[in-house]
Motif scaffolding. Sequence first.
Motif, PDB file in Angstrom:
ATOM      1  N   TRP A   1       4.519  -8.563   5.691  1.00  0.00           N
ATOM      2  CA  TRP A   1       4.108  -7.275   4.568  1.00  0.00           C
ATOM      3  C   TRP A   1       4.180  -7.638   3.170  1.00  0.00           C
ATOM      4  O   TRP A   1       4.238  -7.040   2.167  1.00  0.00           O
ATOM      5  CB  TRP A   1       4.729  -6.082   4.790  1.00  0.00           C
ATOM      6  CG  TRP A   1       4.438  -5.504   6.192  1.00  0.00           C
ATOM      7  CD1 TRP A   1       4.620  -5.967   7.400  1.00  0.00           C
ATOM      8  CD2 TRP A   1       3.483  -4.347   6.234  1.00  0.00           C
ATOM      9  NE1 TRP A   1       3.942  -4.940   8.264  1.00  0.00           N
ATOM     10  CE2 TRP A   1       3.192  -4.048   7.655  1.00  0.00           C
ATOM     11  CE3 TRP A   1       2.870  -3.682   5.166  1.00  0.00           C
ATOM     12  CZ2 TRP A   1       2.324  -2.925   7.960  1.00  0.00           C
ATOM     13  CZ3 TRP A   1       1.937  -2.654   5.439  1.00  0.00           C
ATOM     14  CH2 TRP A   1       1.672  -2.377   7.009  1.00  0.00           C
ATOM     15  N   LEU A   2       4.595  -9.025   2.877  1.00  0.00           N
ATOM     16  CA  LEU A   2       5.130  -9.637   1.616  1.00  0.00           C
ATOM     17  C   LEU A   2       3.914  -9.381   0.423  1.00  0.00           C
ATOM     18  O   LEU A   2       4.454  -8.605  -0.439  1.00  0.00           O
ATOM     19  CB  LEU A   2       5.429 -10.996   1.580  1.00  0.00           C
ATOM     20  CG  LEU A   2       5.854 -11.543   0.296  1.00  0.00           C
ATOM     21  CD1 LEU A   2       7.325 -10.564  -0.007  1.00  0.00           C
ATOM     22  CD2 LEU A   2       6.290 -12.997   0.375  1.00  0.00           C
ATOM     23  N   LEU A   3       2.743  -9.653   0.771  1.00  0.00           N
ATOM     24  CA  LEU A   3       1.652  -9.244  -0.207  1.00  0.00           C
ATOM     25  C   LEU A   3       1.405  -8.003  -0.480  1.00  0.00           C
ATOM     26  O   LEU A   3       1.175  -7.476  -1.731  1.00  0.00           O
ATOM     27  CB  LEU A   3       0.474 -10.167  -0.006  1.00  0.00           C
ATOM     28  CG  LEU A   3       0.269 -11.467  -0.353  1.00  0.00           C
ATOM     29  CD1 LEU A   3      -1.035 -12.095  -0.036  1.00  0.00           C
ATOM     30  CD2 LEU A   3       0.182 -11.652  -1.976  1.00  0.00           C
TER      31      LEU A   3
ATOM     32  N   MET B   1       0.337   2.839   7.911  1.00  0.00           N
ATOM     33  CA  MET B   1       1.335   2.386   6.845  1.00  0.00           C
ATOM     34  C   MET B   1       0.742   1.725   5.684  1.00  0.00           C
ATOM     35  O   MET B   1       0.806   2.086   4.392  1.00  0.00           O
ATOM     36  CB  MET B   1       2.151   1.387   7.567  1.00  0.00           C
ATOM     37  CG  MET B   1       3.084   1.695   8.525  1.00  0.00           C
ATOM     38  SD  MET B   1       3.888   0.730   9.572  1.00  0.00           S
ATOM     39  CE  MET B   1       4.902   0.023   8.388  1.00  0.00           C
ATOM     40  N   VAL B   2      -0.535   1.098   6.039  1.00  0.00           N
ATOM     41  CA  VAL B   2      -1.149   0.494   4.736  1.00  0.00           C
ATOM     42  C   VAL B   2      -2.059   1.549   3.856  1.00  0.00           C
ATOM     43  O   VAL B   2      -1.917   1.454   2.605  1.00  0.00           O
ATOM     44  CB  VAL B   2      -2.134  -0.616   5.258  1.00  0.00           C
ATOM     45  CG1 VAL B   2      -3.268  -0.902   4.069  1.00  0.00           C
ATOM     46  CG2 VAL B   2      -1.657  -1.963   5.832  1.00  0.00           C
TER      47      VAL B   2
ATOM     48  N   GLY C   1      -3.113  -8.508   0.952  1.00  0.00           N
ATOM     49  CA  GLY C   1      -2.220  -8.644   2.076  1.00  0.00           C
ATOM     50  C   GLY C   1      -2.631  -8.189   3.031  1.00  0.00           C
ATOM     51  O   GLY C   1      -1.752  -8.088   4.046  1.00  0.00           O
ATOM     52  N   VAL C   2      -3.721  -7.058   3.088  1.00  0.00           N
ATOM     53  CA  VAL C   2      -3.790  -6.291   4.497  1.00  0.00           C
ATOM     54  C   VAL C   2      -3.998  -7.180   5.654  1.00  0.00           C
ATOM     55  O   VAL C   2      -3.295  -6.895   6.715  1.00  0.00           O
ATOM     56  CB  VAL C   2      -4.946  -5.392   4.083  1.00  0.00           C
ATOM     57  CG1 VAL C   2      -5.465  -4.654   5.422  1.00  0.00           C
ATOM     58  CG2 VAL C   2      -4.737  -4.126   2.942  1.00  0.00           C
ATOM     59  N   SER C   3      -4.925  -8.047   5.499  1.00  0.00           N
ATOM     60  CA  SER C   3      -5.053  -8.915   6.854  1.00  0.00           C
ATOM     61  C   SER C   3      -3.965  -9.503   7.355  1.00  0.00           C
ATOM     62  O   SER C   3      -3.487  -9.451   8.740  1.00  0.00           O
ATOM     63  CB  SER C   3      -6.027 -10.061   6.534  1.00  0.00           C
ATOM     64  OG  SER C   3      -7.399  -9.366   6.240  1.00  0.00           O
ATOM     65  N   ARG C   4      -2.997  -9.960   6.396  1.00  0.00           N
ATOM     66  CA  ARG C   4      -1.735 -10.424   7.151  1.00  0.00           C
ATOM     67  C   ARG C   4      -0.715  -9.583   7.609  1.00  0.00           C
ATOM     68  O   ARG C   4       0.041  -9.795   8.536  1.00  0.00           O
ATOM     69  CB  ARG C   4      -1.037 -11.471   5.650  1.00  0.00           C
ATOM     70  CG  ARG C   4      -1.826 -12.647   5.189  1.00  0.00           C
ATOM     71  CD  ARG C   4      -1.378 -13.381   4.223  1.00  0.00           C
ATOM     72  NE  ARG C   4       0.212 -13.956   4.525  1.00  0.00           N
ATOM     73  CZ  ARG C   4       0.945 -14.433   3.617  1.00  0.00           C
ATOM     74  NH1 ARG C   4       0.606 -14.752   2.491  1.00  0.00           N
ATOM     75  NH2 ARG C   4       2.077 -15.336   4.185  1.00  0.00           N
TER      76      ARG C   4
ATOM     77  N   GLN D   1     -10.483  -3.309   3.407  1.00  0.00           N
ATOM     78  CA  GLN D   1      -9.922  -3.978   4.208  1.00  0.00           C
ATOM     79  C   GLN D   1      -8.971  -3.525   5.406  1.00  0.00           C
ATOM     80  O   GLN D   1      -8.947  -3.948   6.521  1.00  0.00           O
ATOM     81  CB  GLN D   1      -8.750  -4.914   3.150  1.00  0.00           C
ATOM     82  CG  GLN D   1      -9.369  -5.642   2.257  1.00  0.00           C
ATOM     83  CD  GLN D   1     -10.384  -6.987   3.060  1.00  0.00           C
ATOM     84  OE1 GLN D   1     -10.010  -7.564   4.102  1.00  0.00           O
ATOM     85  NE2 GLN D   1     -11.711  -7.125   2.596  1.00  0.00           N
ATOM     86  N   ALA D   2      -8.387  -2.326   4.992  1.00  0.00           N
ATOM     87  CA  ALA D   2      -7.588  -1.568   6.018  1.00  0.00           C
ATOM     88  C   ALA D   2      -8.451  -1.322   7.336  1.00  0.00           C
ATOM     89  O   ALA D   2      -8.211  -1.200   8.445  1.00  0.00           O
ATOM     90  CB  ALA D   2      -6.979  -0.456   5.431  1.00  0.00           C
TER      91      ALA D   2
END
Length: 400
Positions: free
Chosen positions: A119-121, A66-67, A109-112, A43-44
């Motif tokens: 960054w909540l998820l 960061m991810v 949550g990566v896409s968001r 996803q990243a």
Amino acid sequence: MTHPAESARPLRPLVSRDRDQEHRAATPLELLFDLCFVVAVAQAGIELVHAVVEGHAGEGIMEYAMVFFAIWWAWMNFTWFASAYDNDDALYRLVTFVQIGGVLLLAAGVSRAFGEHDWLLVYLGYVVMRLALAFQWLRAAHDASGAERTMALRYAGGVLACQVGWTALVLVPEEGRPWVFLVMVAAELSVPPFAERDFATSWHAHHIAERYGLFTIIVLGETIAASTVAVKSGVEENDALGELVPIAAGGLLLVFAAWWIYFAVPAHARLRSNREGFLWGYGHYLIFASAAAIGAGLEVAVEHAVGETHLSDTSAAAAVTLPYALYLLLVWALHARYFKVGLAQQLVLPVAALGVLLCTFAGHWAVLSAGLVAAAAVITGVTLAARMPDREDAARRAAA
């Protein structure tokens, strides 16, 4: 290894394993753990491709870093803990399943995080993983005593304190998040040296080297999968087989060479103490991140070849050559150089990295040219090693 009958027990003491245990190998649970982490890595990579193609490379690289740190750090913490304390009982397995659930939540949550800067998820997934890890350390502390118990409690406290600090990532304004990230990275990296200053965990050198090697294979496999899908899409939707063949061939050469170069030396021979282990383990953040970014770069090259992006030839090529050159230099710096004898052997990977960078300016043939340079580096390395009498003894002396 734990006997199958013992593995069925719901609870067994979570005590440190023997650092010199023979035949210590990755477990099926660890392999499942790695595969689930690759979902987040994929996803990243997808989001990095979108950012580069849309002309937001700088922002995309920062968010990717960061991810990827969150993914890598959670994986690394589990890996080193498991190397020292895995007792494979039912509770240990269940807590590991919780950690797997956390990484899947993070992946969701990566896409968001990339598209909406939400960054909540990602944060919630990280919370799940870290709380589960803290529980494991508290359990180890319960079954330990003296300096070992203090070490385990320091780990648990450090993990929980850092998790509180990460809360700022979802609370501060967007412009302040990179600074939060830098501060928290420094805090996270300081936990293991602090926790183990009086007592070192009994991680197993062969096991750790195998675990890192397996994750490298999985990341390279994801690179092949991503680029294959991109080429397939380009052929079916744009009938651009002629433009994509050089990229596909070059991409395969790059991945095959990356695998060969990483596994050319016995990494475990360098892992003799925490000092060496921490440097080697921490450095793999950049090795894993660059290896995964190679796949994203190949996707960018494919989209450029079929006219799906307005990037220049040089920019599209750099998406492949820059992470690959970084990969070569890091593998050389972290362990390959310790097993090279003589100036010629030492120069192979640094010169290959320079050659790959120069391929950035080769236009349509950039990826294929980089692949040929990487293949030439492998052939040169094998040839030089074959000419060295007693090269294994020489390598051991160089590592001493």
